[in-house]
Design a protein around this motif. Structure first.
Motif, PDB file in Angstrom:
ATOM      1  N   ARG A  90      -0.238   3.635  -8.188  1.00 40.50           N
ATOM      2  CA  ARG A  90       0.414   2.853  -7.269  1.00 40.50           C
ATOM      3  C   ARG A  90       0.443   3.711  -5.902  1.00 40.50           C
ATOM      4  N   LEU A  91       0.046   3.077  -4.719  1.00 40.44           N
ATOM      5  CA  LEU A  91       0.041   3.690  -3.650  1.00 40.44           C
ATOM      6  C   LEU A  91       1.413   3.914  -2.767  1.00 40.44           C
ATOM      7  N   PHE A  92       1.731   4.922  -2.021  1.00 37.60           N
ATOM      8  CA  PHE A  92       3.057   5.111  -1.519  1.00 37.60           C
ATOM      9  C   PHE A  92       2.534   4.416  -0.199  1.00 37.60           C
ATOM     10  N   VAL A  93       3.397   3.486   0.185  1.00 40.83           N
ATOM     11  CA  VAL A  93       3.328   2.801   1.563  1.00 40.83           C
ATOM     12  C   VAL A  93       4.663   2.710   2.047  1.00 40.83           C
ATOM     13  N   HIS A  94       4.631   3.048   3.375  1.00 38.60           N
ATOM     14  CA  HIS A  94       6.143   2.908   3.877  1.00 38.60           C
ATOM     15  C   HIS A  94       6.187   2.377   5.582  1.00 38.60           C
ATOM     16  N   VAL A 110      -0.734  -4.324  -2.262  1.00 38.76           N
ATOM     17  CA  VAL A 110      -1.207  -3.806  -1.137  1.00 38.76           C
ATOM     18  C   VAL A 110      -2.326  -4.585  -0.379  1.00 38.76           C
ATOM     19  N   ASP A 111      -3.347  -5.231  -1.233  1.00 37.89           N
ATOM     20  CA  ASP A 111      -4.265  -6.155  -0.792  1.00 37.89           C
ATOM     21  C   ASP A 111      -3.501  -7.251  -0.132  1.00 37.89           C
ATOM     22  N   ARG A 112      -2.490  -7.947  -0.770  1.00 38.96           N
ATOM     23  CA  ARG A 112      -1.742  -9.003  -0.291  1.00 38.96           C
ATOM     24  C   ARG A 112      -1.011  -8.783   0.969  1.00 38.96           C
ATOM     25  N   ARG A 113      -0.458  -7.453   1.086  1.00 40.07           N
ATOM     26  CA  ARG A 113       0.314  -7.239   2.130  1.00 40.07           C
ATOM     27  C   ARG A 113      -0.558  -6.856   3.584  1.00 40.07           C
ATOM     28  N   LEU A 114      -1.758  -6.284   3.346  1.00 36.24           N
ATOM     29  CA  LEU A 114      -2.404  -6.109   4.292  1.00 36.24           C
ATOM     30  C   LEU A 114      -2.674  -7.295   5.220  1.00 36.24           C
ATOM     31  N   GLY A 115      -2.424  -8.437   4.936  1.00 35.68           N
ATOM     32  CA  GLY A 115      -2.675  -9.653   5.834  1.00 35.68           C
ATOM     33  C   GLY A 115      -1.358 -10.276   6.198  1.00 35.68           C
ATOM     34  N   PHE A 142       6.097   2.542  -3.900  1.00 38.33           N
ATOM     35  CA  PHE A 142       4.874   2.806  -4.550  1.00 38.33           C
ATOM     36  C   PHE A 142       4.304   1.322  -5.090  1.00 38.33           C
ATOM     37  N   LEU A 143       3.380   0.888  -4.453  1.00 46.53           N
ATOM     38  CA  LEU A 143       2.897  -0.362  -4.494  1.00 46.53           C
ATOM     39  C   LEU A 143       1.526  -0.637  -5.473  1.00 46.53           C
ATOM     40  N   PRO A 144       1.476  -1.370  -6.594  1.00 48.44           N
ATOM     41  CA  PRO A 144       0.192  -1.664  -7.077  1.00 48.44           C
ATOM     42  C   PRO A 144      -1.144  -2.129  -6.187  1.00 48.44           C
TER      43      PRO A 144
END
Length: 176
Positions: free
Chosen positions: A46-50, A144-149, A138-140
């Motif tokens: 999972r990717l750390f996003v902030h 992340v792909d959904r949130r990019l848009g 920490f997002l799967p």
């Protein structure tokens, strides 16, 4: 110290040091400097996003796919990557982030910096700096792909993300 007072190396088109200036002056005058971008993932990938705080000097209140920041005067990219990752994640004893590649970010409107991209594995719990990070998770990868848009992202982080996808030769950006 006020972040705007931090001294940075000013660099040319070839990433050679040509002078020094306080961060606030470098930003105000559009002086090219150095930054590090560190992709942090946990053991599950999972990717750390902030989301950055509204008080940040550059790109306040935007979401980011990387931790990182400026490279101080006389500091190496590698040392800055470890320092920034530990500071922003609020952990100590991280393994040294692995260098992936470097590129020149230039938005054509006065924001330009040499950008070294790294990756590191980080096990929660993390304690991000409150003055740097307003929200985190920490997002799967699929989220992340959904949130990019959907979310508003820092433009230099998106540029690093796209280059990382190209570097890895695909649409997804897994930690190797």
């Amino acid at each position: 110290m006020n972040p705007a007072d931090e001294i940075l190396d000013i660099v040319d088109d070839n990433d050679q040091v040509v002078g020094q200036a306080p961060r606030g002056e470098a930003y105000a005058r559009g002086l090219r400097h150095r930054c590090v971008f560190i992709q942090a993932r946990d053991a599950a990938g999972r990717l750390f996003v902030h989301r950055r705080t509204p008080t940040k000097l550059v790109f306040p209140s935007l979401y980011d796919l990387f931790v990182g920041g400026v490279v101080g005067a006389g500091e190496s990219y590698d040392d800055a990557a470890l320092r920034e990752a530990e500071e922003e994640l609020g952990v100590s004893g991280l393994p040294r982030p692995s260098f992936l590649f470097k590129f020149l970010y230039d938005d054509g409107a006065g924001k330009s910096w040499w950008s070294a991209v790294y990756e590191v594995r980080c096990e929660p719990p993390v304690r991000p700096q409150a003055e740097e990070v307003e929200w985190y998770g920490f997002l799967p990868q699929d989220e992340v792909d959904r949130r990019l848009g959907e979310w508003e992202w820092v433009p230099d982080g998106l540029a690093a993300w796209e280059r990382l996808r190209e570097h890895r030769g695909g649409d997804r950006v897994p930690l190797t």
